[in-house]
Scaffold this motif. Sequence first.
Motif, PDB file in Angstrom:
ATOM      1  N   LEU A   1       0.817  -1.216   0.000  1.00 22.40           N
ATOM      2  CA  LEU A   1       0.000   0.000   0.000  1.00 22.40           C
ATOM      3  C   LEU A   1       0.854   1.271   0.000  1.00 22.40           C
ATOM      4  O   LEU A   1       0.559   2.239  -0.710  1.00 22.40           O
TER       5      LEU A   1
ATOM      6  N   LEU B   1      -9.457   3.671   0.752  1.00 17.88           N
ATOM      7  CA  LEU B   1      -9.251   2.276   0.345  1.00 17.88           C
ATOM      8  C   LEU B   1     -10.591   1.666  -0.059  1.00 17.88           C
ATOM      9  O   LEU B   1     -11.592   1.798   0.662  1.00 17.88           O
TER      10      LEU B   1
ATOM     11  N   ASP C   1     -13.229  -0.659   2.073  1.00 16.43           N
ATOM     12  CA  ASP C   1     -14.095  -0.107   3.115  1.00 16.43           C
ATOM     13  C   ASP C   1     -15.139   0.789   2.477  1.00 16.43           C
ATOM     14  O   ASP C   1     -14.800   1.713   1.738  1.00 16.43           O
TER      15      ASP C   1
ATOM     16  N   TYR D   1      -5.642  -5.258  11.025  1.00 15.20           N
ATOM     17  CA  TYR D   1      -5.591  -3.810  10.800  1.00 15.20           C
ATOM     18  C   TYR D   1      -4.283  -3.205  11.294  1.00 15.20           C
ATOM     19  O   TYR D   1      -3.563  -3.822  12.078  1.00 15.20           O
ATOM     20  N   GLY D   2      -4.090  -1.923  10.917  1.00 16.00           N
ATOM     21  CA  GLY D   2      -3.102  -1.116  11.608  1.00 16.00           C
ATOM     22  C   GLY D   2      -3.702  -0.756  12.957  1.00 16.00           C
ATOM     23  O   GLY D   2      -4.877  -0.401  13.028  1.00 16.00           O
TER      24      GLY D   2
ATOM     25  N   GLU E   1       1.426  -2.248  12.208  1.00 12.69           N
ATOM     26  CA  GLU E   1       0.655  -2.913  11.161  1.00 12.69           C
ATOM     27  C   GLU E   1       0.340  -4.348  11.569  1.00 12.69           C
ATOM     28  O   GLU E   1       1.246  -5.140  11.861  1.00 12.69           O
ATOM     29  N   LYS E   2      -0.940  -4.661  11.614  1.00 10.37           N
ATOM     30  CA  LYS E   2      -1.449  -6.011  11.857  1.00 10.37           C
ATOM     31  C   LYS E   2      -0.729  -6.761  12.983  1.00 10.37           C
ATOM     32  O   LYS E   2      -0.114  -7.812  12.763  1.00 10.37           O
TER      33      LYS E   2
ATOM     34  N   VAL F   1      -7.060   1.188  12.345  1.00 12.87           N
ATOM     35  CA  VAL F   1      -7.069   2.159  11.243  1.00 12.87           C
ATOM     36  C   VAL F   1      -7.982   1.589  10.160  1.00 12.87           C
ATOM     37  O   VAL F   1      -7.786   0.456   9.707  1.00 12.87           O
TER      38      VAL F   1
ATOM     39  N   GLY G   1      -9.875   2.317   6.302  1.00 15.36           N
ATOM     40  CA  GLY G   1      -9.299   2.809   5.048  1.00 15.36           C
ATOM     41  C   GLY G   1      -9.586   4.236   4.628  1.00 15.36           C
ATOM     42  O   GLY G   1      -9.923   4.497   3.472  1.00 15.36           O
TER      43      GLY G   1
ATOM     44  N   TYR H   1      -7.706   8.168   5.042  1.00 18.06           N
ATOM     45  CA  TYR H   1      -6.552   8.920   5.533  1.00 18.06           C
ATOM     46  C   TYR H   1      -6.603  10.306   4.901  1.00 18.06           C
ATOM     47  O   TYR H   1      -7.020  10.444   3.746  1.00 18.06           O
TER      48      TYR H   1
ATOM     49  N   GLN I   1       4.710  -0.561   3.795  1.00 19.55           N
ATOM     50  CA  GLN I   1       3.450  -0.326   4.492  1.00 19.55           C
ATOM     51  C   GLN I   1       3.235   1.160   4.755  1.00 19.55           C
ATOM     52  O   GLN I   1       4.123   1.840   5.295  1.00 19.55           O
TER      53      GLN I   1
ATOM     54  N   THR J   1       1.278   2.198   7.008  1.00 19.44           N
ATOM     55  CA  THR J   1       1.283   2.262   8.478  1.00 19.44           C
ATOM     56  C   THR J   1       2.683   2.573   9.017  1.00 19.44           C
ATOM     57  O   THR J   1       2.827   3.351   9.959  1.00 19.44           O
TER      58      THR J   1
END
Length: 297
Positions: free
Chosen positions: A111, A131, A134, A171-172, A192-193, A205, A207, A209, A231, A233
């Motif tokens: 991403l 994103l 979502d 998720y982040g 991140e995850k 987080v 999708g 920003y 990433q 994130t």
Amino acid sequence: MSSPITKAVIPAAGLGTRFLPATKAMPKEMLPVVDKPAIQYVVEEAVAAGLHDVLMITGRNKNALENHFDRAVELEALLERKGDHNRLAKVNESNALADIHYVRQGDPRGLGHAILRAKMHVGAEPFAVLLGDDIIDARDVLLARMLEEQHKRQASIVALLEVDPSQIHMYGAAAIEATDDDDVVRITGLVEKPDAADAPSNLAVIGRYVLRPEVFDVLEHTAPGKGNEIQLTDALQEMAITPETSGGVYGVIFRGRRYDTGDRLDYIKAIVQLAVDREDLGSELRPWLRAFASNLD
Ligand code: G1P
């Protein structure tokens, strides 16, 4: 005072492997959610928040996306001849929605790498990222609130959703400090995850920003992270701990309706949830669903 944000970036280069074989020859962003491709909801959301300049980051196999947001002259002529103005309006809805630009990602390296492809188009202004997995319910406000906070704080803003701790690994996850606003937090760290046990909170987080352009400089040196991908994130984590150079990162906590179309089960749920609220389908679908559910064991 900074000028209003006008640009939205929508990454759409993913291969959609979770939906094979449906996505063998068709982009996952074109999967219908009720009767509209998922990506159209996202473009409509950007436009509703005043972002009329949309850059899609695409890849191979994504021609259907460009076609969807273009005229369909033969189809329009046919519906015109038939006098079917209702369907004609549906065909035309997506053509005039926004000023849409496309750039390809080439290598799918994550991403963060996709967002970096927007650098030339975006330039030195803050911009939004949406994103496609979502979908935010059009009746609930999120992006406009984030744009407002960006303007006020001159920081980068992420959207946060409280999730069950068992879900945070998808998720982040954000470490946060409260602010004077009930729906705004200062981000002190992002992972991140993470595994549930290592997650700094259950604030995920989602999708959306609104980013300061400094993110591009950070992404340029962000090393591959989780999944060996660059990433977003990780870049935001760096920005969160270097507020003096990057403006810092804040989170807007969303408490409205969000539909995840990223995996098969959530996609099915999203369609049902949106369809029951639709004027043209809900009144027949609701009693049918009740009867169907009462027969399930
Ligand atoms: C991406 C981001 C992740 C974020 C999520 C929101 O992950 O990397 O931080 O929480 O989107 O949907 P993806 O779902 O693309 O794997």
